[in-house]
Scaffold this motif. Sequence first.
Motif, mmCIF file in Angstrom:
data_model
loop_
_atom_site.group_PDB
_atom_site.id
_atom_site.type_symbol
_atom_site.label_atom_id
_atom_site.label_comp_id
_atom_site.label_asym_id
_atom_site.label_seq_id
_atom_site.Cartn_x
_atom_site.Cartn_y
_atom_site.Cartn_z
ATOM 1 N N GLU A 209 25.844 103.940 45.349
ATOM 2 C CA GLU A 209 25.848 103.362 44.001
ATOM 3 C C GLU A 209 24.419 103.182 43.499
ATOM 4 O O GLU A 209 24.137 103.415 42.321
ATOM 5 C CB GLU A 209 26.576 102.021 44.006
ATOM 6 N N ALA A 210 23.512 102.804 44.379
ATOM 7 C CA ALA A 210 22.116 102.634 43.985
ATOM 8 C C ALA A 210 21.478 103.960 43.590
ATOM 9 O O ALA A 210 20.687 104.025 42.651
ATOM 10 C CB ALA A 210 21.324 101.992 45.126
ATOM 11 N N VAL A 211 21.843 105.027 44.292
ATOM 12 C CA VAL A 211 21.259 106.346 44.049
ATOM 13 C C VAL A 211 21.945 107.072 42.894
ATOM 14 O O VAL A 211 21.288 107.758 42.110
ATOM 15 C CB VAL A 211 21.312 107.200 45.334
ATOM 16 N N CYS A 212 23.256 106.924 42.776
ATOM 17 C CA CYS A 212 24.013 107.682 41.772
ATOM 18 C C CYS A 212 25.115 106.818 41.138
ATOM 19 O O CYS A 212 26.312 107.033 41.390
ATOM 20 C CB CYS A 212 24.601 108.933 42.422
ATOM 21 N N ASP B 297 24.823 116.764 34.954
ATOM 22 C CA ASP B 297 23.522 116.104 35.024
ATOM 23 C C ASP B 297 23.420 115.072 36.147
ATOM 24 O O ASP B 297 22.347 114.526 36.399
ATOM 25 C CB ASP B 297 23.159 115.467 33.684
ATOM 26 N N ALA B 298 24.512 114.806 36.865
ATOM 27 C CA ALA B 298 24.499 113.870 37.988
ATOM 28 C C ALA B 298 24.641 114.575 39.335
ATOM 29 O O ALA B 298 24.674 113.915 40.383
ATOM 30 C CB ALA B 298 25.613 112.844 37.827
ATOM 31 N N GLU B 299 24.719 115.891 39.345
ATOM 32 C CA GLU B 299 24.929 116.616 40.605
ATOM 33 C C GLU B 299 23.807 116.396 41.608
ATOM 34 O O GLU B 299 24.063 116.183 42.793
ATOM 35 C CB GLU B 299 25.138 118.105 40.349
ATOM 36 N N GLU B 300 22.562 116.417 41.159
ATOM 37 C CA GLU B 300 21.444 116.236 42.092
ATOM 38 C C GLU B 300 21.428 114.827 42.664
ATOM 39 O O GLU B 300 21.179 114.642 43.857
ATOM 40 C CB GLU B 300 20.109 116.573 41.419
ATOM 41 N N MET C 60 31.916 120.313 40.788
ATOM 42 C CA MET C 60 31.778 119.577 42.027
ATOM 43 C C MET C 60 32.628 118.311 41.931
ATOM 44 O O MET C 60 32.661 117.646 40.900
ATOM 45 C CB MET C 60 30.299 119.211 42.223
ATOM 46 N N PHE C 61 33.326 118.008 43.021
ATOM 47 C CA PHE C 61 34.128 116.798 43.115
ATOM 48 C C PHE C 61 33.576 115.917 44.220
ATOM 49 O O PHE C 61 33.126 116.417 45.252
ATOM 50 C CB PHE C 61 35.596 117.126 43.400
ATOM 51 N N ALA C 62 33.621 114.614 44.015
ATOM 52 C CA ALA C 62 33.114 113.652 44.988
ATOM 53 C C ALA C 62 34.249 112.766 45.482
ATOM 54 O O ALA C 62 35.172 112.438 44.731
ATOM 55 C CB ALA C 62 32.031 112.789 44.360
ATOM 56 N N SER C 63 34.150 112.376 46.740
ATOM 57 C CA SER C 63 35.082 111.396 47.300
ATOM 58 C C SER C 63 34.364 110.628 48.393
ATOM 59 O O SER C 63 33.301 111.029 48.869
ATOM 60 C CB SER C 63 36.348 112.063 47.843
ATOM 61 N N VAL C 64 34.958 109.510 48.780
ATOM 62 C CA VAL C 64 34.406 108.668 49.838
ATOM 63 C C VAL C 64 35.522 108.438 50.839
ATOM 64 O O VAL C 64 36.617 108.009 50.474
ATOM 65 C CB VAL C 64 33.908 107.313 49.276
ATOM 66 N N ALA D 199 24.064 112.921 43.020
ATOM 67 C CA ALA D 199 25.226 112.841 43.921
ATOM 68 C C ALA D 199 24.873 113.430 45.286
ATOM 69 O O ALA D 199 25.253 112.883 46.323
ATOM 70 C CB ALA D 199 26.424 113.562 43.325
ATOM 71 N N LYS D 200 24.121 114.529 45.291
ATOM 72 C CA LYS D 200 23.670 115.117 46.557
ATOM 73 C C LYS D 200 22.711 114.174 47.275
ATOM 74 O O LYS D 200 22.758 114.050 48.506
ATOM 75 C CB LYS D 200 23.001 116.468 46.306
ATOM 76 N N ALA D 201 21.867 113.486 46.525
ATOM 77 C CA ALA D 201 20.961 112.510 47.126
ATOM 78 C C ALA D 201 21.749 111.338 47.713
ATOM 79 O O ALA D 201 21.413 110.814 48.779
ATOM 80 C CB ALA D 201 19.953 112.019 46.095
ATOM 81 N N ALA D 202 22.822 110.936 47.036
ATOM 82 C CA ALA D 202 23.677 109.866 47.550
ATOM 83 C C ALA D 202 24.335 110.286 48.857
ATOM 84 O O ALA D 202 24.425 109.496 49.806
ATOM 85 C CB ALA D 202 24.733 109.491 46.517
ATOM 86 N N LEU D 203 24.776 111.531 48.919
ATOM 87 C CA LEU D 203 25.378 112.047 50.144
ATOM 88 C C LEU D 203 24.384 111.939 51.305
ATOM 89 O O LEU D 203 24.738 111.475 52.396
ATOM 90 C CB LEU D 203 25.801 113.505 49.944
ATOM 91 N N LYS D 204 23.137 112.303 51.065
ATOM 92 C CA LYS D 204 22.110 112.242 52.105
ATOM 93 C C LYS D 204 21.748 110.809 52.476
ATOM 94 O O LYS D 204 21.333 110.544 53.599
ATOM 95 C CB LYS D 204 20.858 112.994 51.663
ATOM 96 N N SER D 205 21.916 109.875 51.539
ATOM 97 C CA SER D 205 21.540 108.485 51.802
ATOM 98 C C SER D 205 22.625 107.691 52.537
ATOM 99 O O SER D 205 22.358 106.601 53.027
ATOM 100 C CB SER D 205 21.203 107.771 50.495
ATOM 101 N N CYS D 206 23.820 108.232 52.615
ATOM 102 C CA CYS D 206 24.941 107.512 53.236
ATOM 103 C C CYS D 206 24.749 107.414 54.746
ATOM 104 O O CYS D 206 24.709 108.444 55.434
ATOM 105 C CB CYS D 206 26.258 108.208 52.919
ATOM 106 N N PRO D 207 24.665 106.201 55.300
ATOM 107 C CA PRO D 207 24.405 106.049 56.729
ATOM 108 C C PRO D 207 25.590 106.438 57.623
ATOM 109 O O PRO D 207 25.409 106.662 58.819
ATOM 110 C CB PRO D 207 24.073 104.566 56.894
ATOM 111 N N THR D 208 26.782 106.537 57.044
ATOM 112 C CA THR D 208 27.955 106.892 57.854
ATOM 113 C C THR D 208 28.548 108.236 57.493
ATOM 114 O O THR D 208 29.624 108.585 57.980
ATOM 115 C CB THR D 208 29.056 105.816 57.719
ATOM 116 N N ALA D 209 27.881 108.991 56.635
ATOM 117 C CA ALA D 209 28.359 110.299 56.179
ATOM 118 C C ALA D 209 29.779 110.205 55.599
ATOM 119 O O ALA D 209 30.618 111.081 55.835
ATOM 120 C CB ALA D 209 28.288 111.324 57.301
#
Length: 61
Positions: free
Chosen positions: A16-19, A41-44, A1-5, A46-56
């Motif tokens: 940052e607070a979540v992941c 071990d950070a995938e879950e 899995m790759f992450a970007s903003v 990271a998914k929680a951070a995605l859900k917490s983002c107010p601007t997607a």
Amino acid sequence: MFASVNSDCIGCGACEAVCPQVFRMNSYEIAEAYTNPVPHDAEESAKAALKSCPTAAIILE
């Protein structure tokens, strides 16, 4: 899995607070994904951070 903003980030710091293993605030006070690929071990959280983002602004692929 790759992450970007994307450019929709408003710098709230929720990701940052979540992941903190994947996301941090940069010198422009917007979030960035600094660890790629996302550690297994950070995938879950990271998914929680995605859900917490107010601007997607977080993208997980």
